[in-house]
Design a protein around this motif. Structure first.
Motif, mmCIF file in Angstrom:
data_model
loop_
_atom_site.group_PDB
_atom_site.id
_atom_site.type_symbol
_atom_site.label_atom_id
_atom_site.label_comp_id
_atom_site.label_asym_id
_atom_site.label_seq_id
_atom_site.Cartn_x
_atom_site.Cartn_y
_atom_site.Cartn_z
ATOM 1 N N GLN A 37 8.656 10.232 6.469
ATOM 2 C CA GLN A 37 8.547 9.767 5.084
ATOM 3 C C GLN A 37 9.521 8.490 4.757
ATOM 4 O OE1 GLN A 37 8.419 13.088 1.852
ATOM 5 N NE2 GLN A 37 9.357 14.251 3.789
ATOM 6 N N CYS A 38 10.241 8.225 6.009
ATOM 7 C CA CYS A 38 11.227 7.233 5.682
ATOM 8 C C CYS A 38 10.809 5.833 6.364
ATOM 9 C CB CYS A 38 12.449 7.698 6.470
ATOM 10 S SG CYS A 38 13.324 8.947 5.539
ATOM 11 N N TYR A 39 9.699 5.929 6.824
ATOM 12 C CA TYR A 39 9.056 4.777 7.282
ATOM 13 C C TYR A 39 7.574 4.392 7.399
ATOM 14 C CZ TYR A 39 7.956 7.387 11.580
ATOM 15 O OH TYR A 39 7.448 8.426 12.523
ATOM 16 N N PRO A 40 6.969 3.401 7.234
ATOM 17 C CA PRO A 40 5.614 3.246 6.977
ATOM 18 C C PRO A 40 4.800 3.912 7.897
ATOM 19 C CG PRO A 40 6.751 1.305 6.769
ATOM 20 C CD PRO A 40 7.717 2.118 7.428
ATOM 21 N N LYS A 41 3.605 4.599 7.574
ATOM 22 C CA LYS A 41 2.736 5.105 8.365
ATOM 23 C C LYS A 41 1.356 5.283 7.609
ATOM 24 C CE LYS A 41 1.685 9.337 10.965
ATOM 25 N NZ LYS A 41 2.066 10.692 11.100
ATOM 26 N N VAL A 42 0.431 4.756 8.679
ATOM 27 C CA VAL A 42 -1.023 4.446 8.146
ATOM 28 C C VAL A 42 -1.667 5.820 7.593
ATOM 29 C CG1 VAL A 42 -2.099 4.738 10.298
ATOM 30 C CG2 VAL A 42 -2.966 3.269 8.735
ATOM 31 N N ILE A 43 -2.298 5.819 6.470
ATOM 32 C CA ILE A 43 -3.085 6.852 6.159
ATOM 33 C C ILE A 43 -4.547 7.022 6.907
ATOM 34 C CG2 ILE A 43 -4.191 7.892 4.045
ATOM 35 C CD1 ILE A 43 -2.570 6.439 2.292
ATOM 36 N N ASP A 44 -4.544 7.881 7.939
ATOM 37 C CA ASP A 44 -5.564 8.122 8.941
ATOM 38 C C ASP A 44 -6.807 8.237 8.157
ATOM 39 O OD1 ASP A 44 -4.071 7.315 11.050
ATOM 40 O OD2 ASP A 44 -3.218 9.403 11.339
ATOM 41 N N SER A 45 -6.722 9.172 7.297
ATOM 42 C CA SER A 45 -7.987 9.646 6.417
ATOM 43 C C SER A 45 -8.795 8.533 5.832
ATOM 44 C CB SER A 45 -7.776 10.557 5.286
ATOM 45 O OG SER A 45 -6.884 10.211 4.308
ATOM 46 N N LEU A 46 -8.194 7.173 5.498
ATOM 47 C CA LEU A 46 -8.981 6.101 5.363
ATOM 48 C C LEU A 46 -9.502 5.285 6.448
ATOM 49 C CD1 LEU A 46 -6.686 5.101 2.147
ATOM 50 C CD2 LEU A 46 -8.991 6.133 2.112
ATOM 51 N N GLU A 47 -9.354 5.696 7.451
ATOM 52 C CA GLU A 47 -9.840 5.026 8.544
ATOM 53 C C GLU A 47 -11.494 4.661 8.525
ATOM 54 O OE1 GLU A 47 -10.308 5.119 13.544
ATOM 55 O OE2 GLU A 47 -9.381 6.991 12.401
ATOM 56 N N GLY A 48 -12.046 3.662 8.754
ATOM 57 C CA GLY A 48 -13.241 3.244 8.412
ATOM 58 C C GLY A 48 -13.665 2.679 7.200
ATOM 59 N N PHE A 49 -12.669 2.523 6.344
ATOM 60 C CA PHE A 49 -12.926 1.869 4.814
ATOM 61 C C PHE A 49 -11.748 0.697 5.159
ATOM 62 C CE2 PHE A 49 -13.839 6.190 4.150
ATOM 63 C CZ PHE A 49 -14.706 6.451 3.330
ATOM 64 N N ARG A 50 -12.276 -0.334 4.246
ATOM 65 C CA ARG A 50 -11.281 -1.297 4.091
ATOM 66 C C ARG A 50 -10.872 -1.443 2.880
ATOM 67 N NH1 ARG A 50 -11.242 -6.754 2.876
ATOM 68 N NH2 ARG A 50 -9.905 -8.189 3.818
ATOM 69 N N ALA A 51 -9.610 -1.305 2.514
ATOM 70 C CA ALA A 51 -8.944 -1.176 1.420
ATOM 71 C C ALA A 51 -8.422 -2.577 0.903
ATOM 72 C CB ALA A 51 -7.686 -0.321 1.436
ATOM 73 N N VAL A 52 -8.560 -2.880 -0.464
ATOM 74 C CA VAL A 52 -7.949 -4.172 -0.775
ATOM 75 C C VAL A 52 -7.051 -4.014 -1.986
ATOM 76 C CG1 VAL A 52 -10.494 -5.294 -0.410
ATOM 77 C CG2 VAL A 52 -10.165 -4.018 -2.526
ATOM 78 N N GLY A 53 -6.851 -2.855 -2.297
ATOM 79 C CA GLY A 53 -5.762 -2.899 -3.331
ATOM 80 C C GLY A 53 -4.969 -1.277 -3.230
ATOM 81 N N VAL A 54 -3.896 -1.133 -3.775
ATOM 82 C CA VAL A 54 -3.258 0.062 -3.875
ATOM 83 C C VAL A 54 -2.491 0.099 -5.302
ATOM 84 C CG1 VAL A 54 -2.939 0.893 -1.574
ATOM 85 C CG2 VAL A 54 -1.205 -0.946 -2.647
ATOM 86 N N CYS A 55 -2.179 1.341 -5.749
ATOM 87 C CA CYS A 55 -1.180 1.472 -7.002
ATOM 88 C C CYS A 55 -0.613 2.690 -6.956
ATOM 89 C CB CYS A 55 -2.072 1.390 -8.232
ATOM 90 S SG CYS A 55 -1.031 1.626 -9.719
ATOM 91 N N ALA A 56 0.728 2.692 -6.631
ATOM 92 C CA ALA A 56 1.759 4.005 -6.740
ATOM 93 C C ALA A 56 2.268 4.138 -8.037
ATOM 94 C CB ALA A 56 2.683 3.672 -5.652
#
Length: 351
Positions: free
Chosen positions: A135-154
């Protein structure tokens, strides 16, 4: 004590900027970033989404290892020979909040004494802010593999991801229906908001607040859902939560939006023409004074209200004091002869 939302591999406070290089992010070019309550999301130019920070409610959108210790869980072993409890409860350090704030302020001025005292307090409790949890370092969200994300909002306890085709995905806490799936069920992995997709709505901009969500479609239409009390969704004075996206109506039917932002008890909408609208009331000094009288019976109660005098494309000129230019009247020989004549006469007199 943080939740690792800085992405620097530990839960320590970092008072100076540091590059986030863990988790493979050092080789990526970040195109979009969003900071939530205690978690962070980014997208890269390649369309991947990385997440890190406190993973409660599923806001990270991925599986993760838990922290080595929890702030709210105590650990102790049976009493020792002298009748004292051995081990330690993982509670915040024995420093007053004011002392911690003072330590941070002092560090800004270059005095690390207060911060060192805080670290010593943690050491005395056998606590560490170093933590191997991913949780303390960046890790890719594997379940979004195959999708090209262009934006995020937390948001506060839910997250949003936007793909290149205008599809919206939400995950995290389902409180108040903030995920837009028609229920209150939380999601640990990104799930597409099918109400929008089934109606051919493509999203251009989005915002996640405190159990409220708002988006702008590619044609400038605004949709919102989640906690509706106080008119914060712009849907009127709803008493019930809204679990599916609903269109926000404006007085001007031709109005087109370009951006939205959700807060705690209110939200903002920006129009294509630069106008700014507020939904809900913002209380100050213990009063629900906002822009709208929540006890009023007016027809527009709970709907977007324009902020007069505000436009994001230009600003109203600031008032300035009128400057009175003083003029001086020349008297005597300077006025009659001028400087060159006076210099000529002065040269003759010296000769």
């Amino acid at each position: 004590i943080g939740g690792g939302q800085l992405g620097l591999g530990d839960r320590r406070p970092h008072l100076l900027p540091e590059q986030v290089t863990l988790g493979g992010l050092e080789d990526e070019c970040v195109s979009n970033l969003s900071c939530g309550c205690r978690h962070t999301l980014v997208t890269t130019e390649e369309g991947e989404v990385f997440s890190w920070g406190l993973g409660r409610f599923g806001v990270l959108g991925r599986s993760y290892t838990d922290f080595t210790y929890q702030n709210d869980v105590g650990m102790a072993v049976p009493e020792g020979e002298e009748g004292h409890v051995q081990g330690v409860a993982a509670n915040p350090p024995p420093m007053a909040v004011a002392d911690i704030d003072a330590a941070v302020d002092a560090a800004d001025d270059g005095d690390m004494g207060g911060v060192n005292a805080l670290m010593e307090s943690l050491d005395a409790l056998n606590l560490t802010l170093d933590d191997p949890s991913n949780q303390c370092y960046p890790k890719v969200i594997d379940s979004l593999e195959g999708f090209r994300a262009v934006g995020v909002c937390a948001g506060h306890r839910h997250s949003m991801v936007l793909d290149e085709h205008g599809g919206l995905y939400t995950f995290g806490s389902g409180a108040s229906g903030a995920l837009g799936h028609g229920d209150y069920v939380g999601q640990e992995y990104p799930m597409k908001v099918m109400e929008l997709d089934n109606n051919g709505v493509r999203i251009h901009q989005m915002s996640a607040g405190v159990d409220i969500s708002m988006v702008v479609s590619t044609d400038g239409t605004v949709y919102s859902w989640g906690k509706a009390t106080g008119g914060r969704l712009g849907l009127g004075m709803e008493d019930k939560n809204v679990t599916l996206p609903r269109k926000v109506e404006f007085v001007d039917e031709a109005f087109k939006a370009v951006d939205v932002e959700c807060g705690y008890v209110h939200s903002m909408v920006v129009g294509l023409d630069g106008t700014v609208f507020q939904c809900g009331g913002v209380g100050t000094d213990g009063k629900d004074d906002g822009l709208q009288d929540l006890d009023s019976d007016e027809g527009l109660l709970g709907h977007p209200v324009i902020l007069s005098g505000h436009n994001i494309w230009h600003r109203v000129a600031e008032p300035k004091d009128k400057i009175i230019k003083q003029t001086w009247t020349k008297y005597g020989k300077y006025e009659l002869k001028g400087r060159s004549k006076m210099m000529e006469e002065g040269g003759r007199s010296e000769a």
